[in-house]
Motif scaffolding. Structure first.
Motif, PDB file in Angstrom:
ATOM      1  N   GLY A  73     -30.208  40.401  21.618  1.00  0.00           N
ATOM      2  CA  GLY A  73     -29.162  40.665  22.597  1.00  0.00           C
ATOM      3  C   GLY A  73     -29.706  40.671  24.003  1.00  0.00           C
ATOM      4  O   GLY A  73     -30.126  39.644  24.534  1.00  0.00           O
ATOM      5  N   PHE A  74     -29.750  41.859  24.628  1.00  0.00           N
ATOM      6  CA  PHE A  74     -30.141  41.978  26.026  1.00  0.00           C
ATOM      7  C   PHE A  74     -31.576  41.490  26.243  1.00  0.00           C
ATOM      8  O   PHE A  74     -32.513  41.945  25.577  1.00  0.00           O
ATOM      9  N   LEU A  75     -31.733  40.567  27.191  1.00  0.00           N
ATOM     10  CA  LEU A  75     -33.054  40.087  27.612  1.00  0.00           C
ATOM     11  C   LEU A  75     -33.100  40.170  29.133  1.00  0.00           C
ATOM     12  O   LEU A  75     -32.182  39.708  29.804  1.00  0.00           O
ATOM     13  N   SER A  76     -34.182  40.724  29.654  1.00  0.00           N
ATOM     14  CA  SER A  76     -34.216  41.003  31.095  1.00  0.00           C
ATOM     15  C   SER A  76     -34.510  39.769  31.940  1.00  0.00           C
ATOM     16  O   SER A  76     -34.178  39.741  33.125  1.00  0.00           O
ATOM     17  N   ASP A  77     -35.141  38.738  31.343  1.00  0.00           N
ATOM     18  CA  ASP A  77     -35.420  37.529  32.124  1.00  0.00           C
ATOM     19  C   ASP A  77     -35.776  36.372  31.191  1.00  0.00           C
ATOM     20  O   ASP A  77     -35.833  36.535  29.964  1.00  0.00           O
ATOM     21  N   ASP A  78     -36.025  35.208  31.780  1.00  0.00           N
ATOM     22  CA  ASP A  78     -36.313  34.017  30.988  1.00  0.00           C
ATOM     23  C   ASP A  78     -37.653  34.111  30.263  1.00  0.00           C
ATOM     24  O   ASP A  78     -37.847  33.492  29.214  1.00  0.00           O
TER      25      ASP A  78
END
Length: 222
Positions: free
Chosen positions: A58-63
């Motif tokens: 789900g949530f990913l802070s960046d690439d």
């Protein structure tokens, strides 16, 4: 997600990507990036011959985190591994502060690899068109009749199925929800209004869905 999946009889093994003080829907939040710790986790799991039956992201802070997840899938996902992706990028016609075009690009790749994807309407438009076009279409949808709006959303669903297969979670009770699947998973019937209202608890719903599909995957006749 972990308590919900666990209580349904599926062992959840977390690979931390970030620790947040609260969910991103609030006007502010603290996020501790765990990207640098993801590789050591994977190395230890490799040593133990660990291969999950499913991967839920789900949530990913960046690439960079998304790149780690793609690498994780390369190393740990087999041809029958259930992959569910919740492409957390925005809501209600606006992107979250974490959004970048690079992150969007990685989520597009994640959805291509997934059995099930669970974007809301904003995220579906971001996957298909990017931020600028998403905002243009979102504003247009606010100005048209309900009937026309539903036609537009059906077109978005059709286009989205070209990227991935999955549940489309829209933002209002009149919006559509659809399940597109491959192999074992069949299309769900037309949802009731009560069911649609329940989908506002998106995190719980997605966690339940993930656990149910894993149970089906594990116990269905081969």
């Amino acid at each position: 997600a972990i308590p919900v999946i666990s209580v349904m009889g599926v062992q959840a093994c977390p690979l931390p990507t970030a620790v947040l003080s609260n969910q991103t829907g609030y006007e502010s939040y603290f996020c501790e990036d765990f990207t640098e710790h993801m590789e050591p986790y994977m190395e230890q799991w490799k040593k133990r011959g660990f291969f999950p039956d499913g991967i839920y992201t789900g949530f990913l802070s960046d690439d960079k985190q998304a790149d780690r997840i793609l690498k994780f899938m390369d190393a740990f996902a087999g041809k029958d591994t259930l992959i569910l992706t919740d492409p957390v990028m925005g809501d209600d016609g606006a992107v979250y502060p974490i959004y970048t075009e690079e992150l969007r690009s990685r989520f597009c790749e994640l959805t291509r690899r997934s059995y099930v994807i669970t974007p809301n309407l904003t995220e579906a438009l971001l996957l298909l068109y990017g931020k600028e076009k998403m905002e243009e279409i979102w504003n247009k949808l606010q100005k048209v009749s309900e009937a026309r709006r539903m036609e537009e959303i059906r077109e978005i669903l059709t286009a989205l199925f070209g990227i991935g297969f999955g549940i489309f979670m829209a933002l209002h009770p009149e919006d559509a929800i659809a399940l597109r699947s491959r192999r074992r998973y069949t299309q769900v019937p037309e949802p009731t209004e009560e069911y649609i209202k329940l989908t506002r608890l998106e995190g719980i719903v997605v966690s339940v869905l993930c656990a149910v599909l894993l149970v089906v995957l594990l116990f269905a006749p081969q």
